[in-house]
Write a protein that holds these residues in place. Structure first.
Motif, PDB file in Angstrom:
ATOM      1  N   GLU A  92       1.004  -1.210   0.237  1.00 16.88           N
ATOM      2  CA  GLU A  92       0.414  -0.239  -0.078  1.00 16.88           C
ATOM      3  C   GLU A  92       0.440   1.329   0.238  1.00 16.88           C
ATOM      4  O   GLU A  92       0.421   2.751  -0.279  1.00 16.88           O
ATOM      5  CB  GLU A  92      -0.750   0.007   1.666  1.00 16.88           C
ATOM      6  CG  GLU A  92      -1.412  -0.797   1.114  1.00 16.88           C
ATOM      7  CD  GLU A  92      -1.248  -2.239   2.041  1.00 16.88           C
ATOM      8  OE1 GLU A  92       0.094  -1.624   2.555  1.00 16.88           O
ATOM      9  OE2 GLU A  92      -1.758  -3.144   1.938  1.00 16.88           O
ATOM     10  N   ILE A 116      -6.516   7.615  -2.820  1.00 13.31           N
ATOM     11  CA  ILE A 116      -5.153   7.441  -2.659  1.00 13.31           C
ATOM     12  C   ILE A 116      -4.896   8.314  -2.001  1.00 13.31           C
ATOM     13  O   ILE A 116      -5.203  10.046  -2.604  1.00 13.31           O
ATOM     14  CB  ILE A 116      -4.734   6.935  -3.803  1.00 13.31           C
ATOM     15  CG1 ILE A 116      -4.840   6.089  -4.826  1.00 13.31           C
ATOM     16  CG2 ILE A 116      -3.105   7.546  -4.546  1.00 13.31           C
ATOM     17  CD1 ILE A 116      -4.483   5.938  -6.329  1.00 13.31           C
ATOM     18  N   THR A 172      -2.068   4.111  -0.127  1.00 15.09           N
ATOM     19  CA  THR A 172      -3.593   3.584  -1.237  1.00 15.09           C
ATOM     20  C   THR A 172      -4.218   3.227   0.642  1.00 15.09           C
ATOM     21  O   THR A 172      -3.461   1.747   0.761  1.00 15.09           O
ATOM     22  CB  THR A 172      -2.988   1.996  -2.257  1.00 15.09           C
ATOM     23  OG1 THR A 172      -2.535   3.117  -3.332  1.00 15.09           O
ATOM     24  CG2 THR A 172      -4.723   2.231  -2.355  1.00 15.09           C
TER      25      THR A 172
END
Length: 267
Positions: free
Chosen positions: A151, A191, A185
Motif C-alpha cells: 500500500e 490514495i 493507498t
C-alpha cells in the motif's frame, strides 16, 4: 511596480519543469507515485508499468491570461516484454513575444513489481522577441518508484542534476529541482500522497493531495501546496479507453489557473 515584479518572477523561472496533467494538478501536483501518461512530466518512472500505447494532451489557462497559456502533448510506447517503455513529450508556454519550449525523450524500466527507474533527455528552447532571439540547451531528468509495502510507495525525481545553464547571462540558469514523496493507498478508492519539492535556489514546497474514486467512472481530487501557497481541486472521468480530467488551482497571490487534459489508451 507590480508588473515589473511579476516580470522578474517569470524571468527567474525560465525553462522551469512545469507540472503537466489535470489529474496531478487536482492533487496540487503531489503525483510522483502515479502511473499514467502524465508521469512523463511528474516522474518518468511512472510510465514503466504501462502496458499499452497511451497518448495525452493538456491545456492550462495560467492565471486566466491567454499569453501565459501552457500546453503539452505526450505519448508512451511499451517495448517488447522486458525491454522497458519509452515516451516522448512536448511542452509549450508563452506567446509570440516570449515563449518556452521543451521536448523530451524518456526511457523507463521496472524490475519486478517493486522498483522502477527512468531517465529523460530534454531539449529546451527560450525565445524572446524584439531582437533578443532564442537560446537552446539540453537538460536531463531521472526518477524512481519503490513499493515499500503493497500500500505504500516511495518516489523521487530530479530535474537538471548537472546544473546546466541556458545562457551565460546572469539569472538565465535552468533550475535544478529535487522532489521526494510518499503515497499510501487506503483502499481501491482512496490514495493519499505527500511530497516535498526543492529548487536549490529557493525555499522548499510541501504538497499534500488526495484522490477519491467516488463511483466507477468518476474521481474527485483535492490538494494544497505551500510555495507558492495554493489550493487545488478537480475531477476525472474514466470511460473505457478515454480519460478526461479537469482541475482548478487557486494561487493566493496570482489567482486561478484552470486546466483540462485528455488521454487515450490504444488497444
Amino acid at each position: 511596480v507590480c508588473l515589473l515584479s511579476f516580470t522578474f518572477l517569470l524571468s527567474h523561472s525560465q525553462n522551469d519543469n512545469y507540472s503537466i496533467g489535470s489529474r496531478s494538478a487536482g492533487v496540487a501536483n503531489a503525483a510522483l507515485s502515479y502511473n499514467d501518461v502524465w508521469s512523463l512530466w511528474q516522474n518518468q518512472a511512472g510510465i514503466a508499468s504501462l502496458k499499452q500505447i497511451t497518448a495525452g494532451t493538456f491545456y492550462e489557462d495560467k492565471f486566466l491570461i491567454p499569453d501565459f497559456a501552457l500546453e503539452a502533448f505526450g505519448i508512451v510506447y511499451p517495448l517488447k516484454k522486458g525491454l522497458g517503455v519509452i515516451g516522448f513529450s512536448y511542452t509549450g508556454y508563452g506567446n509570440n513575444i516570449y515563449n518556452e519550449k521543451k521536448a523530451g525523450v524518456a526511457y523507463a524500466k521496472s524490475f519486478g513489481d517493486i522498483i522502477s527507474f527512468a531517465i529523460q533527455l530534454d531539449y529546451l528552447n527560450l525565445f524572446i522577441g524584439d531582437g533578443y532571439g532564442s537560446h537552446n540547451s539540453f537538460a536531463a531528468e531521472a526518477g524512481f518508484q519503490a513499493k515499500l509495502l503493497p500500500e505504500l510507495t516511495l518516489a523521487a525525481h530530479i530535474y537538471n542534476p548537472s546544473r546546466t545553464t541556458l545562457t551565460n547571462y546572469i539569472n538565465e540558469s535552468i533550475p535544478t529541482i529535487l522532489r521526494v514523496g510518499l503515497a499510501y493507498t487506503f483502499s481501491d478508492r482512496v490514495i493519499c500522497s505527500i511530497e516535498s519539492e526543492k529548487d536549490v535556489t529557493q525555499e522548499a514546497n510541501f504538497k499534500v493531495g488526495i484522490e477519491y474514486h467516488a463511483a466507477k467512472p468518476f474521481y474527485l481530487r483535492a490538494g494544497i501546496s505551500t510555495n507558492p501557497v495554493s489550493d487545488a481541486f478537480g475531477f476525472g472521468l474514466d470511460i473505457k479507453d478515454f480519460k478526461l480530467d479537469i482541475s482548478e488551482t487557486i494561487y493566493q497571490q496570482l489567482g486561478s489557473s484552470p486546466s483540462i487534459s485528455l488521454s487515450y489508451i490504444f488497444k
